[in-house]
Design a protein around this motif. Sequence first.
Motif, mmCIF file in Angstrom:
data_model
loop_
_atom_site.group_PDB
_atom_site.id
_atom_site.type_symbol
_atom_site.label_atom_id
_atom_site.label_comp_id
_atom_site.label_asym_id
_atom_site.label_seq_id
_atom_site.Cartn_x
_atom_site.Cartn_y
_atom_site.Cartn_z
ATOM 1 N N ARG A 131 0.864 -1.189 0.000
ATOM 2 C CA ARG A 131 0.000 0.000 0.000
ATOM 3 C C ARG A 131 0.893 1.229 0.000
ATOM 4 N NH1 ARG A 131 0.846 2.502 4.683
ATOM 5 N NH2 ARG A 131 1.029 1.377 6.658
ATOM 6 N N PRO A 132 0.343 2.411 -0.327
ATOM 7 C CA PRO A 132 1.168 3.623 -0.286
ATOM 8 C C PRO A 132 1.532 3.991 1.148
ATOM 9 C CG PRO A 132 -0.785 3.929 -1.659
ATOM 10 C CD PRO A 132 -0.989 2.651 -0.915
ATOM 11 N N LEU A 133 2.635 4.688 1.311
ATOM 12 C CA LEU A 133 2.979 5.244 2.616
ATOM 13 C C LEU A 133 1.996 6.351 2.978
ATOM 14 C CD1 LEU A 133 6.877 5.631 2.392
ATOM 15 C CD2 LEU A 133 5.618 4.005 3.813
ATOM 16 N N THR A 134 1.738 6.502 4.262
ATOM 17 C CA THR A 134 0.921 7.620 4.724
ATOM 18 C C THR A 134 1.809 8.854 4.860
ATOM 19 O OG1 THR A 134 1.319 7.188 7.077
ATOM 20 C CG2 THR A 134 -0.520 6.009 6.024
ATOM 21 N N LEU A 135 1.181 10.017 4.959
ATOM 22 C CA LEU A 135 1.921 11.262 5.138
ATOM 23 C C LEU A 135 2.736 11.213 6.421
ATOM 24 C CD1 LEU A 135 2.594 14.128 4.223
ATOM 25 C CD2 LEU A 135 0.517 14.906 5.385
ATOM 26 N N ASP A 136 2.164 10.651 7.474
ATOM 27 C CA ASP A 136 2.876 10.549 8.742
ATOM 28 C C ASP A 136 4.120 9.681 8.595
ATOM 29 O OD1 ASP A 136 3.068 10.876 11.704
ATOM 30 O OD2 ASP A 136 2.734 8.715 11.681
ATOM 31 N N GLU A 137 4.000 8.590 7.848
ATOM 32 C CA GLU A 137 5.147 7.707 7.640
ATOM 33 C C GLU A 137 6.232 8.396 6.819
ATOM 34 O OE1 GLU A 137 2.537 3.546 7.844
ATOM 35 O OE2 GLU A 137 2.977 4.506 5.921
ATOM 36 N N GLU A 138 5.841 9.154 5.822
ATOM 37 C CA GLU A 138 6.816 9.908 5.031
ATOM 38 C C GLU A 138 7.529 10.946 5.889
ATOM 39 O OE1 GLU A 138 4.906 11.572 1.649
ATOM 40 O OE2 GLU A 138 4.677 9.651 0.623
ATOM 41 N N ASN A 139 6.782 11.554 6.811
ATOM 42 C CA ASN A 139 7.371 12.568 7.681
ATOM 43 C C ASN A 139 8.381 11.974 8.661
ATOM 44 O OD1 ASN A 139 5.927 14.643 6.498
ATOM 45 N ND2 ASN A 139 4.247 14.564 7.967
ATOM 46 N N GLN A 140 8.355 10.655 8.816
ATOM 47 C CA GLN A 140 9.334 9.977 9.664
ATOM 48 C C GLN A 140 10.632 9.678 8.909
ATOM 49 O OE1 GLN A 140 7.621 6.490 11.661
ATOM 50 N NE2 GLN A 140 5.613 7.467 11.598
ATOM 51 N N GLY A 141 10.696 10.110 7.653
ATOM 52 C CA GLY A 141 11.893 9.879 6.855
ATOM 53 C C GLY A 141 11.855 8.593 6.065
ATOM 54 N N LEU A 142 10.683 7.984 5.949
ATOM 55 C CA LEU A 142 10.552 6.751 5.179
ATOM 56 C C LEU A 142 10.311 7.071 3.708
ATOM 57 C CD1 LEU A 142 8.314 4.637 7.598
ATOM 58 C CD2 LEU A 142 10.799 4.625 7.385
ATOM 59 N N VAL A 143 10.938 6.307 2.841
ATOM 60 C CA VAL A 143 10.842 6.527 1.396
ATOM 61 C C VAL A 143 10.504 5.205 0.719
ATOM 62 C CG1 VAL A 143 12.054 7.318 -0.676
ATOM 63 C CG2 VAL A 143 12.586 8.354 1.542
ATOM 64 N N ALA A 144 9.551 5.239 -0.217
ATOM 65 C CA ALA A 144 9.134 4.034 -0.941
ATOM 66 C C ALA A 144 9.719 4.018 -2.341
ATOM 67 C CB ALA A 144 7.607 3.964 -1.018
ATOM 68 N N VAL A 145 10.179 2.845 -2.752
ATOM 69 C CA VAL A 145 10.699 2.639 -4.103
ATOM 70 C C VAL A 145 9.865 1.540 -4.768
ATOM 71 C CG1 VAL A 145 12.696 1.974 -5.484
ATOM 72 C CG2 VAL A 145 13.023 3.290 -3.384
ATOM 73 N N SER A 146 9.142 1.871 -5.831
ATOM 74 C CA SER A 146 8.288 0.902 -6.517
ATOM 75 C C SER A 146 9.127 -0.185 -7.174
ATOM 76 C CB SER A 146 7.439 1.608 -7.586
ATOM 77 O OG SER A 146 6.652 2.619 -6.996
ATOM 78 N N VAL A 147 8.666 -1.437 -7.051
ATOM 79 C CA VAL A 147 9.417 -2.543 -7.656
ATOM 80 C C VAL A 147 8.568 -3.422 -8.579
ATOM 81 C CG1 VAL A 147 11.151 -2.689 -5.835
ATOM 82 C CG2 VAL A 147 9.041 -4.002 -5.614
ATOM 83 N N ALA A 148 7.240 -3.422 -8.399
ATOM 84 C CA ALA A 148 6.413 -4.314 -9.220
ATOM 85 C C ALA A 148 4.958 -3.885 -9.175
ATOM 86 C CB ALA A 148 6.545 -5.761 -8.748
ATOM 87 N N GLN A 149 4.188 -4.337 -10.167
ATOM 88 C CA GLN A 149 2.737 -4.166 -10.185
ATOM 89 C C GLN A 149 2.072 -5.475 -9.784
ATOM 90 O OE1 GLN A 149 2.981 -0.566 -10.452
ATOM 91 N NE2 GLN A 149 0.885 -1.126 -11.000
#
Length: 310
Positions: A131-149
């Motif tokens: 699932r996508p990261l939430t805004l709160d999770e992004e604000n914790q310095g977490l970054v998502a890198v897409s790898v597959a559909q």
Amino acid sequence: MSQKNETLPLILALVITLGILGAGFWWFTNKGGVSLGDLKEEQSNENSPSTPQTNGSVNSSTPKFSLPATVPAGTTIRINGSTSMVKINQGLKNSFEQQFSGTTVQTQAQGTGNGINAVSGGSADIAAISRPLTLDEENQGLVAVSVAQDAIALVVGVQNPFRRGLKQQQVIDIFTGKITNWSEISGQTGTIRVINRPDVSGTHQAFKELVLKGANFGNGSNFETMDRDATTPLLRALGTGGIGYATYAQVASQQTVRTVAVDGLTPEAPNYPYQRTLAYVYKEPASPAVQAFLGFASSSEGQRAIADSQ
């Protein structure tokens, strides 16, 4: 004398003309509601680039890491997260360890939420998420890198008499508890047992947003929520009257269940409605081990390993 008589009218005409033009300019800039300052501001706004608006729920850019030439022996990468990515994790683990001798990739699948918490707490290097990261999770310095559909498939037991497809609204009504009996959508009768995943599941959250359009799951007596986020127990629980959902890669080759078409489309169709992105999450700043693994995952070798695992 005649020249003077001709020049005087010309001078008077020029003065009158300049007066009219000056009066018109004064009225336009003061009475007409537009000032020179307004005109300059409008011109400045037209020439300035507009500021993009974001909702904060997705990263504005996806960082990319390069395929490393070498990775030091003894490097260990710890992955935890979505059960939807078990096969992907395993495929990348095998290929990465084979390419970079002496490295170790440790994998666990305790659900997207637990994986994210593990990365935040330092007990994992990478979280596999569905699932996508939430805004709160992004604000914790977490970054998502897409790898597959991936596609989320609806599944019923192979012995279930229901052999039709469903409309998207019927799916919503079943999983929100409005439709509770098979007779409401087919010729058979009996209670529809909805086998649900726990809240910690990324697939649970993705299904809620993607399929239910943000609505809550039902909570009636016909709903059964699994204790942990695992696909095999869910499939076993379907029986002859249950319906559930899972990442398509995990059920495509199963002999004990059938997928249910939605609006006449099966999960293999490119325009199947329930599709999502799978990703890996790391916490900034990325360690050399994380950079190496994510660089490998996005390389042609890594993408081939992912394709072979699905």
